[in-house]
Design a protein around this motif. Structure first.
Motif, PDB file in Angstrom:
ATOM      1  N   GLU A 148       7.379   4.916  -2.853  1.00 51.49           N
ATOM      2  CA  GLU A 148       6.298   4.520  -3.764  1.00 51.49           C
ATOM      3  C   GLU A 148       5.647   3.221  -3.279  1.00 51.49           C
ATOM      4  N   GLU A 194       3.485   3.958  -0.294  1.00 50.42           N
ATOM      5  CA  GLU A 194       2.230   4.626  -0.664  1.00 50.42           C
ATOM      6  C   GLU A 194       1.240   3.634  -1.258  1.00 50.42           C
ATOM      7  N   ARG A 221      -0.258   1.730   1.575  1.00 47.73           N
ATOM      8  CA  ARG A 221      -1.226   2.541   2.312  1.00 47.73           C
ATOM      9  C   ARG A 221      -2.567   2.587   1.599  1.00 47.73           C
ATOM     10  N   LYS A 222      -2.539   2.756   0.265  1.00 48.75           N
ATOM     11  CA  LYS A 222      -3.781   2.810  -0.506  1.00 48.75           C
ATOM     12  C   LYS A 222      -4.499   1.458  -0.498  1.00 48.75           C
TER      13      LYS A 222
END
Length: 338
Positions: free
Chosen positions: A190, A193, A196-197
């Motif tokens: 999590e 991610e 990355r965003k």
């Protein structure tokens, strides 16, 4: 200065020398790693024959030599006969010996490493031969402890990105956590991610700012920066600096661009994914003794060993050759039990 010295050590590696001698690599308590010739040890009736075997602990009298020292006397203190009687135990012992050879220093005491290695050999020898995967569990335990002694312990208690503690969720059968070898341990999927965003949003914002930079180009060309390179000042088109978005802060000069300073954390590569049981096993390896965890299966220990092997090879900068014997042994045992 005396030309002889005494040492207590365990044999880690042997190789033939000439027609009847051996070169023995020994981990000693007092002097660390040494290489010495065992003269005549390959002869049938040699007193050094058995004493120069693998994983034999001897009290040694050694004579200094120009290139290699020479063993003149050896008194055996301990052997591990149970290792040679079981292929899995022998392969695991050679696996650990390779790691010790990488970690051990020469010409200085290595008492902790010596004691730790002997302790784990003793534990491996004591594993029941009927419990082949018990060997794998003890191997993983020993590898973890050897890495810890060298200051190379993988981070398994917290996420390498967020620094938050990780707890395996046994209620969710699909729960996973990442393991990144370059990052040095476990990574929350999590958190990765989210990172990355955030990176994607920064890139989009940078592009939007770059599109508006053309309007400032003529102004920047008329009023150049004092530290700008001469190539930029003499360029036929407006140029302004852009600071790299990598963790390094290098400044690049690009046409019609505005100055953008961004510090973005690198997204770690996920080497493997772990389930709740694999993470729980990894987290318990730091304990002095192997802890029994209800529900642990052979495949879980196989996964843990593979992760530690890849991590150890990365940290040590070399492959563990004995690992192929482990793969062959446990593949055969798995096929026999199916």
């Amino acid at each position: 200065m005396s030309r002889t010295y005494k040492a207590t050590g365990i044999n880690l590696k042997t190789q033939a020398l000439g027609e009847s001698d051996k070169i023995v690599t020994i981990l000693t308590r007092e002097f660390g790693l040494i290489r010495a010739v065992a003269p005549g040890s390959r002869k049938h009736n040699s007193s050094l024959g058995g004493r120069s075997g693998m994983f034999v602990v001897n009290e040694l009298l050694i004579a200094k030599g120009r290139s290699l020292d020479k063993i003149t006397q050896a008194q055996t203190l301990k052997t591990y006969p149970g290792l040679a009687k079981d292929l899995g135990k022998l392969a695991a012992s050679q696996y650990l010996a390779e790691i010790v050879l990488c970690e051990a220093l020469s010409e200085q005491p290595q008492e902790e490493l010596y004691d730790l290695f002997n302790e784990h050999l003793h534990r491996l020898e004591a594993v029941s031969s009927a419990n082949s995967f018990g060997v794998l569990a003890h191997l993983a335990h020993a590898v973890f402890h050897l890495l810890a002694l060298a200051g190379l312990t993988p981070q398994v208690q917290i996420c390498c990105l967020s620094q938050r503690s990780l707890k395996p969720d046994f209620t969710d059968p699909n729960w996973q956590v990442g393991f990144s070898i370059p990052a040095g341990g476990t990574v929350s999927l999590e958190a990765r991610e989210r990172l990355r965003k955030e990176g994607e949003r920064e890139i989009r914002a940078q592009r939007q700012r770059s599109r508006g930079a053309g309007e400032q180009g003529e102004i920047n060309n008329q009023y150049p920066m004092p530290n700008a390179p001469s190539a930029m000042l003499n360029a036929p088109f407006p140029m302004t600096p852009v600071v790299s978005t990598e963790e390094t802060s290098a400044t690049h000069w690009l046409p019609n661009a505005q100055t953008i300073v961004m510090h973005r954390q690198e997204i770690p590569v996920i080497s493997s994914r772990l389930g709740a049981m694999e993470l729980a096993l990894l987290q318990h390896l730091s304990q002095p003794e192997i802890m029994q965890i209800d529900g642990a299966r052979d495949r879980n220990w196989l996964s843990v060993e593979q992760i530690l092997r890849q991590y150890a090879q990365y940290q040590l900068g070399r492959p563990i050759r004995s690992a192929t014997l482990i793969d062959s042994y446990f593949a055969a045992n798995h096929d026999a039990t199916v």
